[in-house]
Write a protein that holds these residues in place. Sequence first.
Motif, PDB file in Angstrom:
ATOM      1  N   UNK A   1      63.493  82.858   9.022  1.00 54.40           N
ATOM      2  CA  UNK A   1      62.241  83.434   8.856  1.00 54.40           C
ATOM      3  C   UNK A   1      62.295  85.123   8.838  1.00 54.40           C
ATOM      4  N   UNK A   2      61.698  85.693   7.785  1.00 51.59           N
ATOM      5  CA  UNK A   2      61.940  87.238   7.727  1.00 51.59           C
ATOM      6  C   UNK A   2      61.286  88.105   8.861  1.00 51.59           C
ATOM      7  N   UNK A   3      60.359  87.523   9.122  1.00 53.48           N
ATOM      8  CA  UNK A   3      59.666  88.520  10.106  1.00 53.48           C
ATOM      9  C   UNK A   3      60.521  88.551  11.630  1.00 53.48           C
ATOM     10  N   UNK A   4      61.079  87.366  11.598  1.00 56.17           N
ATOM     11  CA  UNK A   4      61.892  87.436  13.039  1.00 56.17           C
ATOM     12  C   UNK A   4      63.303  88.010  12.780  1.00 56.17           C
ATOM     13  N   UNK A   5      64.023  87.539  11.568  1.00 56.62           N
ATOM     14  CA  UNK A   5      65.251  88.377  11.240  1.00 56.62           C
ATOM     15  C   UNK A   5      65.170  89.864  11.402  1.00 56.62           C
TER      16      UNK A   5
ATOM     17  N   UNK B   1      60.522  87.844   0.372  1.00 54.80           N
ATOM     18  CA  UNK B   1      60.248  86.414   0.732  1.00 54.80           C
ATOM     19  C   UNK B   1      59.885  86.370   2.083  1.00 54.80           C
ATOM     20  N   UNK B   2      59.167  85.234   2.264  1.00 55.28           N
ATOM     21  CA  UNK B   2      58.841  85.076   3.699  1.00 55.28           C
ATOM     22  C   UNK B   2      60.232  84.614   4.455  1.00 55.28           C
ATOM     23  N   UNK B   3      61.120  83.765   3.690  1.00 55.98           N
ATOM     24  CA  UNK B   3      62.189  83.412   4.355  1.00 55.98           C
ATOM     25  C   UNK B   3      63.332  83.905   3.486  1.00 55.98           C
TER      26      UNK B   3
END
Length: 294
Positions: free
Chosen positions: A153-157, A78-80
């Motif tokens: 947010x997945x890309x940040x995490x 997922x994106x989130x």
Amino acid sequence: MNSTFSIILPAKNEAVNLPPLLARLRERFPVAEIMVVDDGSTDTTAQIAQDHGARVVRHPYSMGNGAAIKTGARHATGDVLVFMDADGQHDPADIERLLAKMAEGYEMVVGARQADTHASFGRRLANHSYNRLASWMTGYHIEDLTSGFRAARARHFRKFIYLLPNGFSYPTTSTMAFFRSGFPVAYVPIRAGQRGGKSHIRLLRDGTKFFLIILKVGALFSPMRFFLPLSLVFLLIGMGYYGYTYLTMHRFTNMSAVLLIYSLSLFLIGLISEQISALHYKGVEDDQRRTRRD
């Protein structure tokens, strides 16, 4: 939100609590990815999760709650990413509130437990102390530092996975990392229910660990806020002791020199740590620009 999201549940020996929780999650979010990370359970946690249609990732042995969170973040599509406990204390209905808050432009939203939903007075007092200390170190108001119920947010995490410890303190580190990087963080009040079974957290043992982790992450987040007060304390003690020895013995003692040198050393360590801290967030500016475009 138009983004897809994954619900990640770190689980260790949660065979009793998982069936009703997974049933509620699947009923409310039929198309969401539901992932159970089995952290070396010795019961039927993994089998029950599979039987209820969850995606299961297993650790060969128990590696810790934080390790399960990192595994889930790496495997989720997922994106989130929505993280919640597998013991039943978090209400699946609150996920919609977290996602709605993220739709307002936040990159992480934390479910902040209300004070009267903590299991005991000791836990309420400890959590309040953690929040106050972390708020002072970061310069931001933190409502619930240790809540494991959050969306990000997945890309940040994933950029901060290497900073996360394998124990129970991943919420502490991830919250401070988002604040340090300039990503907006919001809180949504929730009421945590009574968990099923026995908690894996011990107040005295893990409370001490949380305190030390807050100090470590505080030094990483804002080193000068941590080292400068200590440097000033030793400077004042050194100057005070020098004044005393000058008035009584008319000389500058070795102890005064040690205290003043120690004060200077702490100040220089703070300066160096500030530069090292900045390296951990290198490249975050690109994410921020991408976020503004999105």
